[in-house]
Design an enzyme around this catalytic site. Structure first.
Site, short mmCIF file in Angstrom:
data_model
loop_
_atom_site.label_atom_id
_atom_site.label_comp_id
_atom_site.label_asym_id
_atom_site.label_seq_id
_atom_site.Cartn_x
_atom_site.Cartn_y
_atom_site.Cartn_z
N LYS A 46 0.40 10.42 -14.06
CA LYS A 46 -0.07 11.51 -13.20
C LYS A 46 1.03 12.07 -12.31
O LYS A 46 1.22 13.28 -12.23
CB LYS A 46 -1.22 11.00 -12.31
CG LYS A 46 -1.61 11.97 -11.20
CD LYS A 46 -2.69 11.42 -10.30
CE LYS A 46 -2.21 10.57 -9.18
NZ LYS A 46 -1.73 11.28 -7.97
N ASN A 47 1.74 11.18 -11.65
CA ASN A 47 2.74 11.65 -10.69
C ASN A 47 3.97 12.26 -11.35
O ASN A 47 4.74 12.95 -10.69
CB ASN A 47 3.17 10.50 -9.75
CG ASN A 47 2.08 10.13 -8.78
OD1 ASN A 47 1.06 10.82 -8.69
ND2 ASN A 47 2.28 9.05 -8.05
N ARG A 115 -2.98 17.19 -2.39
CA ARG A 115 -1.76 17.27 -1.60
C ARG A 115 -0.54 17.57 -2.46
O ARG A 115 0.39 18.26 -2.04
CB ARG A 115 -1.59 15.95 -0.86
CG ARG A 115 -0.76 16.10 0.35
CD ARG A 115 -0.23 14.81 0.87
NE ARG A 115 0.96 15.13 1.63
CZ ARG A 115 2.15 15.24 1.09
NH1 ARG A 115 2.34 15.01 -0.19
NH2 ARG A 115 3.18 15.58 1.83
N CYS A 139 -3.87 12.71 5.23
CA CYS A 139 -4.94 12.15 4.43
C CYS A 139 -5.16 10.72 4.89
O CYS A 139 -4.48 10.25 5.80
CB CYS A 139 -4.62 12.23 2.94
SG CYS A 139 -3.24 11.21 2.46
N ARG A 144 1.12 13.14 6.35
CA ARG A 144 1.90 13.45 5.14
C ARG A 144 2.80 14.66 5.42
O ARG A 144 2.53 15.78 4.98
CB ARG A 144 0.97 13.76 3.95
CG ARG A 144 -0.06 12.69 3.62
CD ARG A 144 0.51 11.42 3.04
NE ARG A 144 1.16 11.56 1.77
CZ ARG A 144 0.59 11.36 0.58
NH1 ARG A 144 -0.68 11.04 0.52
NH2 ARG A 144 1.28 11.49 -0.54
N PRO A 145 3.87 14.46 6.19
CA PRO A 145 4.73 15.59 6.54
C PRO A 145 5.51 16.11 5.33
O PRO A 145 5.67 15.40 4.34
CB PRO A 145 5.70 14.99 7.57
CG PRO A 145 5.75 13.53 7.25
CD PRO A 145 4.42 13.17 6.67
N ASP A 147 8.54 17.82 6.14
CA ASP A 147 9.76 18.26 6.81
C ASP A 147 11.01 18.11 5.93
O ASP A 147 11.91 18.95 5.97
CB ASP A 147 9.94 17.49 8.12
CG ASP A 147 9.94 15.98 7.92
OD1 ASP A 147 8.99 15.48 7.30
OD2 ASP A 147 10.89 15.32 8.36
N LEU A 148 11.04 17.05 5.12
CA LEU A 148 12.24 16.83 4.29
C LEU A 148 12.32 17.88 3.17
O LEU A 148 13.40 18.36 2.84
CB LEU A 148 12.24 15.42 3.71
CG LEU A 148 12.28 14.28 4.75
CD1 LEU A 148 12.01 12.93 4.10
CD2 LEU A 148 13.63 14.26 5.47
N ASP A 330 1.95 2.38 -4.19
CA ASP A 330 0.75 2.71 -4.97
C ASP A 330 0.15 1.47 -5.65
O ASP A 330 -0.91 1.58 -6.28
CB ASP A 330 1.07 3.78 -6.02
CG ASP A 330 1.22 5.16 -5.39
OD1 ASP A 330 0.91 5.31 -4.19
OD2 ASP A 330 1.64 6.09 -6.10
N ARG A 422 -9.30 10.99 -9.74
CA ARG A 422 -8.08 11.76 -9.45
C ARG A 422 -6.88 11.15 -10.18
O ARG A 422 -5.94 11.87 -10.50
CB ARG A 422 -7.78 11.76 -7.94
CG ARG A 422 -8.71 12.60 -7.11
CD ARG A 422 -8.20 12.69 -5.69
NE ARG A 422 -6.74 12.75 -5.70
CZ ARG A 422 -5.94 12.02 -4.92
NH1 ARG A 422 -6.46 11.21 -4.03
NH2 ARG A 422 -4.65 12.12 -5.02
#
Ligand code: UD1
Length: 443
Positions: A46-47, A115, A139, A144-145, A147-148, A330, A422
């Protein structure tokens, strides 16, 4: 057969606000104590699949991606690509995408469902030099920023603005640069994907330091290279990209899902008799297999399979989650389920998402003895968990509750089960094929 995107996926999430209208909530009913045996095959990753699908936006030419898992998150991504103007056809595990003319705005109604939809930012910026995408919120596993990600886009010359809940990116041109993606909790996987996808069409050389080393990033880089990108160092913490003027269509097969495979390994260790997981890449699972070995479980590791044979009770261990090649966050919840019935005192420290322990309070309802100290959970193994009604809070927490239910005494009911669809393709069918007794019913 071509599946039109107007249809919900085979296992659609039970959200009342779904565009397919209200759907009944489902729950899982698990009869515990049945030993597992047989062979199980993980689906496509999935990822890896999500950013690969987003990467098809980088070219006007058709792309074909095989081994795409049938998951609600994948369906959301395909909806987003369709909304952006791509022609999407899906036939079983193969998806064909042609993004000839695209829009650059993705609305909140679409992206809020997942997300990971943030990974369309990089390809939109790379190809169209602009993007407006709703900003993902937090979440249950924590803040869950992004910024990077934004730091990387800025380094390539993009102006970044947050307005009315949207991230707006704009660049008159993108120019290669040095960017460091290390953050407080290590690198960022989707951030690396995003900057990589923008950099492949930037002018000149981009050096990404502190890049995520996850196999999913390597899979994306391999696909981009097939599309004509010039990338070196994927899988290390320094990726060097030589920008090209344009990319072309390509065909690719998604790598196997190492977290799904790892979940079956944990299931086999805690409730297995003799279970073989095939069509996986054991080199992606070294931290998990090492942890299971330390916990006293006997694994036979082949070239593309791992067999777990029951050898009685395991030993307590210490786990610390870390970015790849460390122990994956995970897999943390699933290991907690295993350690809940492993004699002795185990500790699990979460270094990637320090608040990711929602499963612990639910497992305690099943008799687990665990307490949290900051980002560490201390687990004292009990002989037996007892079935209880519990609630899934997120994807991996759901998987952990399924594992706990597999060996609990009695019938466990897990509600809010749509989370698991999901990220796991038909986990109930796959576990039932190994002998588990799981029923999916209306809540
Ligand atoms: C991906 C995976 C997710 C996995 C996670 C960590 C996908 C679709 N999801 O998520 O399953 O749990 O990697 O392996 O691939 N961070 C920042 N700033 C940023 C980005 C991240 O501080 O801009 C922090 C996060 O809060 C977290 C850590 O960095 O503490 C790692 O997050 P990240 O690698 O970005 O996770 P995702 O890529 O979103």
């Amino acid at each position: 057969m071509t599946v039109t995107l107007a249809q919900p996926p085979a296992r659609s999430p039970a959200v009342a606000t779904s565009e397919w209208g209200p759907e009944p909530m489902e729950k899982f009913v698990i009869e515990g104590g049945v030993p597992l045996s047989g062979t199980v095959v993980p689906a496509g990753n999935k990822n890896a699949a999500l950013p690969l699908l987003a990467a098809t936006l980088l070219t006007r030419e058709p792309c074909v991606i095989h081994h795409v898992p049938d998951l609600s998150d994948i369906h959301y991504m395909l909806q987003i690509l369709s909304h952006l103007g791509a022609q999407v056809e899906r036939a079983s595990g193969t998806v064909q995408i042609k993004a000839e003319n695209i829009k650059t705005t993705a609305p909140y109604e679409l992206v809020r469902k997942m997300r990971a939809s943030v990974c369309i930012l990089g390809p939109l910026l790379g190809r169209e030099k602009e993007a407006t995408v709703s900003l993902p919120g937090g979440c249950v596993i924590g803040d869950r920023p992004i910024d990077l990600h934004l730091r990387g886009f800025e380094a390539l010359g993009a102006a970044v603005r947050i307005h009315a809940g949207d991230v707006k990116l704009f660049a008159s041109r993108l120019v290669g640069n040095r960017v460091n993606l290390s953050g407080k909790f290590g690198s960022t996987v989707l951030g690396t994907d995003n900057v990589l996808m923008a950099a492949v069409l930037a002018e000149g050389t981009t050096v990404i330091d502190g890049a995520a080393e996850e196999p999913e990033v390597v899979d994306l880089a391999n696909f981009l290279i097939k599309m004509g990108a010039k990338i070196e160092g994927a899988g290390t913490h320094r990726i060097v990209v030589e920008g090209v003027a344009e990319l072309h269509g390509a065909e690719h097969s998604v790598i196997p899902d190492r977290i799904e495979a790892g979940t079956f390994l944990a299931a086999a260790a805690l409730a297995g008799d003799d279970v073989q997981i095939t069509r996986l890449d054991p080199s992606h699972l070294v931290a998990v297999t090492d942890a299971l070995n330390s916990a006293g479980h006997h694994l036979e590791i082949g070239e593309s399979s791992i067999r777990v044979k029951s050898n009685g009770a395991g030993r307590p261990i210490e786990i610390r989650t870390e970015p790849y090649p460390g122990f994956p966050t995970d897999m943390q919840a699933q290991m907690c389920a295993l350690l809940a019935t492993t004699d002795g005192l185990s500790t699990v420290t979460e270094n990637v998402f320090p608040q990711r322990f929602m499963h612990i309070s639910e497992m305690k309802r099943m008799g687990a003895q665990a307490h949290l100290e900051g980002a560490t959970v201390i687990i004292r193994g009990v002989d037996q968990l007892s079935a209880a009604p519990v609630m899934a809070s997120d994807l991996r927490a759901s998987a952990a509750l399924v594992l706990a239910g597999l060996l609990a005494e009695g019938v466990t009911e897990i509600s809010r089960f749509y989370h698991i669809d999901r990220g796991y393709e038909s986990i109930d069918d796959k576990l039932n094929n190994l002998g588990a007794q799981i029923e999916r019913t209306k809540a």
